[in-house]
Design an enzyme around this catalytic site. Structure first.
Site, PDB file in Angstrom:
ATOM      1  N   ARG A  37       0.821  -1.221   0.000  1.00 23.53           N
ATOM      2  CA  ARG A  37       0.000   0.000   0.000  1.00 23.53           C
ATOM      3  C   ARG A  37       0.856   1.273   0.000  1.00 23.53           C
ATOM      4  NH1 ARG A  37      -3.384   3.097   4.201  1.00 23.53           N
ATOM      5  NH2 ARG A  37      -5.234   3.802   3.053  1.00 23.53           N
ATOM      6  N   ILE A  63      -7.235   7.634  -1.044  1.00 26.96           N
ATOM      7  CA  ILE A  63      -7.083   6.175  -1.029  1.00 26.96           C
ATOM      8  C   ILE A  63      -7.907   5.709   0.170  1.00 26.96           C
ATOM      9  CG2 ILE A  63      -4.924   6.306   0.312  1.00 26.96           C
ATOM     10  CD1 ILE A  63      -4.003   3.737  -1.070  1.00 26.96           C
ATOM     11  N   SER A  64      -8.821   4.778  -0.057  1.00 23.22           N
ATOM     12  CA  SER A  64      -9.742   4.360   1.000  1.00 23.22           C
ATOM     13  C   SER A  64      -9.007   3.724   2.171  1.00 23.22           C
ATOM     14  CB  SER A  64     -10.763   3.348   0.463  1.00 23.22           C
ATOM     15  OG  SER A  64     -11.679   3.983  -0.395  1.00 23.22           O
ATOM     16  N   GLN A  65      -9.635   3.821   3.325  1.00 21.34           N
ATOM     17  CA  GLN A  65      -9.164   3.133   4.531  1.00 21.34           C
ATOM     18  C   GLN A  65      -9.082   1.629   4.217  1.00 21.34           C
ATOM     19  OE1 GLN A  65     -12.002   3.894   7.611  1.00 21.34           O
ATOM     20  NE2 GLN A  65     -11.087   2.433   9.038  1.00 21.34           N
TER      21      GLN A  65
END
Length: 213
Positions: A37, A63-65
């Site tokens: 990530r 950027i999503s959790q």
């Protein structure tokens, strides 16, 4: 673009956190352990990449959790070689997770800046979605339909009809519905005309952009 043993250790820790939060699908957890990530974030955020938080990625997007990525991925019930339509490529992280789960991913991105970045980044990391497209996610990809499942990674005020039409019978569509806050919603297509709806609580996403031209 380094991915070290330290990064791998942090990913293992992140997967353990997600498991504690209720992610049970082993395929999802293995994909989270596998995808670096930190390489999807601006270098200033690298030290925080394996915290369970969302971060800005440019073009007003995030950027999503990781929990959100894992939760949506789990709802999809991905099988190997499943054909998945992703609306909102964003950083490419969710795309990468789905690819790591064995899916054939077709992804659409509305922001040209992000589209250009992901078309360079994903191949560099050895991640090969079936199709990356720059365009209006509300329309889906009719030329590649039907899909085993569809994932929308931005908040939508309603479920776009074209996406429902592009879902196979038995297929699953996962979409965050709502304006300010969203309710994670799962539609399962029962037949040509009927859909079964399930809701899974509140999440927060950037809005799904529609082409106004």
């Amino acid at each position: 673009m380094k991915d070290t043993a330290k990064h791998q250790g942090l990913r293992n820790q992140l997967a353990a956190v997600l498991e504690q939060k209720g992610i049970t699908n082993k395929n999802v957890l293995e994909a989270i352990k596998k995808i670096p990530r930190h390489l999807f974030l601006n270098s200033g955020f690298e030290d925080y990449a394996y915290q369970d938080k969302a971060f800005p990625i440019g073009a007003g997007q995030t950027i999503s959790q990781p929990y959100t990525v894992a939760f949506q991925s789990q709802l999809l019930e991905v099988k190997k070689d499943h054909k998945i339509l992703e609306i909102g490529t964003g950083s490419g992280y969710q795309t990468a997770v789905l690819c790591a789960m064995g899916a054939k991913v077709y992804s659409v991105e509305r922001q040209n800046e992000l589209f250009k970045q992901t078309t360079v980044l994903l191949p560099k990391l050895g991640i090969r979605p079936k199709h990356l497209s720059f365009g209006d996610g509300y329309k889906g990809l009719p030329n590649h339909a039907p899909f085993d499942s569809i994932i929308v990674t931005a908040g939508a005020p309603m479920i776009p009809k074209p996406l429902m039409a592009q879902l196979k019978v038995g297929g699953r569509l996962v979409i965050p519905l709502g304006e300010e806050q969203q309710i994670m919603t799962l539609l399962i297509r029962k037949n040509e005309t009927q859909f079964e709806k399930h809701e899974f609580g509140e999440f927060r996403f950037v809005p799904l952009l529609e082409n106004k031209n």
